[in-house]
Design a protein around this motif. Structure first.
Motif, PDB file in Angstrom:
ATOM      1  N   THR A  47       4.826  14.947  11.762  1.00 24.55           N
ATOM      2  CA  THR A  47       5.662  14.533  11.273  1.00 24.55           C
ATOM      3  C   THR A  47       6.756  13.735  12.202  1.00 24.55           C
ATOM      4  OG1 THR A  47       5.747  16.526   9.846  1.00 24.55           O
ATOM      5  CG2 THR A  47       7.744  15.406  10.004  1.00 24.55           C
TER       6      THR A  47
ATOM      7  N   ILE B 130       4.552  17.154   2.335  1.00 26.43           N
ATOM      8  CA  ILE B 130       5.907  16.634   2.495  1.00 26.43           C
ATOM      9  C   ILE B 130       6.257  16.213   3.890  1.00 26.43           C
ATOM     10  CG2 ILE B 130       6.923  19.127   3.712  1.00 26.43           C
ATOM     11  CD1 ILE B 130       8.652  16.720   0.870  1.00 26.43           C
TER      12      ILE B 130
ATOM     13  N   TYR C 241       9.177  13.360   4.858  1.00 27.39           N
ATOM     14  CA  TYR C 241      10.464  13.646   5.547  1.00 27.39           C
ATOM     15  C   TYR C 241      11.013  12.513   6.199  1.00 27.39           C
ATOM     16  CZ  TYR C 241      11.039  18.550   4.079  1.00 27.39           C
ATOM     17  OH  TYR C 241      11.217  19.715   3.501  1.00 27.39           O
TER      18      TYR C 241
ATOM     19  N   TYR D 263      14.603  10.985   6.829  1.00 24.40           N
ATOM     20  CA  TYR D 263      15.350  10.880   8.259  1.00 24.40           C
ATOM     21  C   TYR D 263      15.862   9.377   8.320  1.00 24.40           C
ATOM     22  CZ  TYR D 263      12.275  15.203   9.427  1.00 24.40           C
ATOM     23  OH  TYR D 263      11.600  16.298   9.485  1.00 24.40           O
TER      24      TYR D 263
END
Ligand SMILES: *Cc1c(COP(=O)(O)O)cnc(C)c1O
Length: 385
Positions: free
Chosen positions: A61, A87, A91, A95
């Motif tokens: 991520t 996900i 994300y 962000y």
């Protein structure tokens, strides 16, 4: 209930990792600087066939966050994302204050549909609302059809990013994963085909990107005696200890691929005679690592849905899970635009991930198979399981 739990995907060490970790302790390189980080980055780049630069970070991520920021994604931008994903692909778009648009899958691989992408780009270009980035995800160890996606991105000036978190070890038309798009990310989370307990990597065809990723991932310190900061940074770098684990794991990546493929092959053979149960298809354009073995259930044939199997196997301490719920159906993302959606929704309604660890023993797998067969023998009522 059996005491021993059979998980979907567990870490599988080679035994060599501990020597690398011990070396980190011996040399006292116990921070986010050290020789294992450099070597792990170099070895992954080499494993991918060279020609890419790699930066090791704390998660997949985090890697996606750095990549999207480097491309210049920010508020007001659109990022088109495969709806069928975890996900972690999404994300970082949030962000950065950008707007995700979710795109449906094609039926064979369950990954993003290139024809739909092309239609969407054409419409978006007319409306002057083209996305800045297209994120394609190679689910469960199998590639999306990259060439037509790359062509559409080239034509419309959209940057393609490969989320290769699930596809390390797999190939697309003979090319290694994470090497077709200008930017890609890898994950070494504990459930992935190889792991550093947690970790990720930015992969780039642009050599200028690596120093920027490193700077941002280590709090954006300028070259001054005192710490000077002129731009936003993060604490995202991988530690030298965990990079040591990664070096040991990378040595056995090919074994892990073969072991996972073998698990899938045993499921295929053992479940072949059950009507309305089929292994996930294998697309002709690539090599499928079978990071996870996925079966599709046709409940019109036997009345069994993935959630029924999850519950039934859970009572025997066996972990299974439906395939990724499409992002356009997630409450968090309910306001996002979706292009199509019927295919990923159908896959979600039918797809089930089975225990797929490379360390899964044949006897444990036989138990899983036996429990699965029971689900379909007793259909539609499963109360006795
Ligand atoms: C695991 C995964 C990620 C995120 O990786 P982390 O290392 O867990 O942050 C991103 N995308 C997909 C498709 C994944 O499966």
């Amino acid at each position: 209930m059996p005491e021993k739990r059979i998980y979907m995907s567990v870490p599988h060490m080679s035994g060599r990792e501990e020597a690398f970790v011990a070396d980190a302790f011996r040399s006292n390189w116990l921070s986010s600087v050290g020789p294992h980080i450099d070597a792990f980055e170099r070895d992954v780049a080499q494993r991918l066939g060279g020609g890419v630069s790699t930066v090791a970070v704390s998660s997949g991520t985090a890697a996606m966050h750095l990549v999207l920021r480097y491309i210049g994604v920010g508020p007001g931008d659109i990022v088109a994302v495969q709806s069928a994903t975890f996900i972690g692909s999404v994300y970082p778009v949030l962000y950065l204050g950008a707007t995700p648009v979710f795109i449906d899958s094609e039926d064979t691989s369950g990954n993003i549909d290139p024809e739909l992408v092309r239609e969407y780009f054409a419409d978006a270009a007319r409306a002057n609302r083209l996305p800045k980035v297209l994120i394609v995800v190679h689910l469960y160890g199998q590639h999306a059809d990259l060439d037509p996606l790359l062509a559409a991105c080239d034509e419309y000036g959209v940057t393609l990013v490969e989320d290769a978190a699930e596809s390390l070890g797999s190939t697309y038309k003979g090319r290694q994963t994470a090497t077709t798009a200008p930017f890609s990310i890898l994950s070494f989370n504990g459930n992935k085909i190889i792991t550093t307990t947690g970790g990720g990597m930015c992969v780039s065809q642009d050599p200028a990107a690596a120093p920027v990723f490193k700077k941002w991932a280590t709090q954006s310190k300028e070259a001054k005696i005192e710490y000077e900061h002129t731009e936003l940074g993060y604490n995202y770098r991988m530690s030298n200890v965990l990079a040591g684990i990664g070096r040991g794991q990378l040595e056995v990546l090919d074994d892990r691929v073969r072991q996972r493929q073998r698990v899938a092959e045993r499921y295929r053979e053992a479940l072949a005679d059950i009507p309305g149960v089929a292994m996930q298809a294998e697309a002709p354009w690539g090599m499928h690592t079978r990071w996870l073995s996925v079966i599709h259930l046709d409940s019109e044939v036997h009345g069994v849905r993935p959630a029924d199997v999850v519950r039934a196997l859970e009572t025997n301490n066996v972990e299974t899970r439906p395939v990724w719920r499409p992002m356009h159906t997630q409450p968090l993302l309910r306001h996002a635009k979706a292009i199509g959606g019927a295919v990923s929704e159908r896959h979600f309604a039918r797809g089930l991930c089975l225990p797929s660890s490379s360390s899964l023993t044949e006897s444990d797998q036989d138990l899983v198979i036996e429990l699965l067969r029971k689900c379909f023998a007793e259909t539609p009522a499963m109360s006795s399981l």
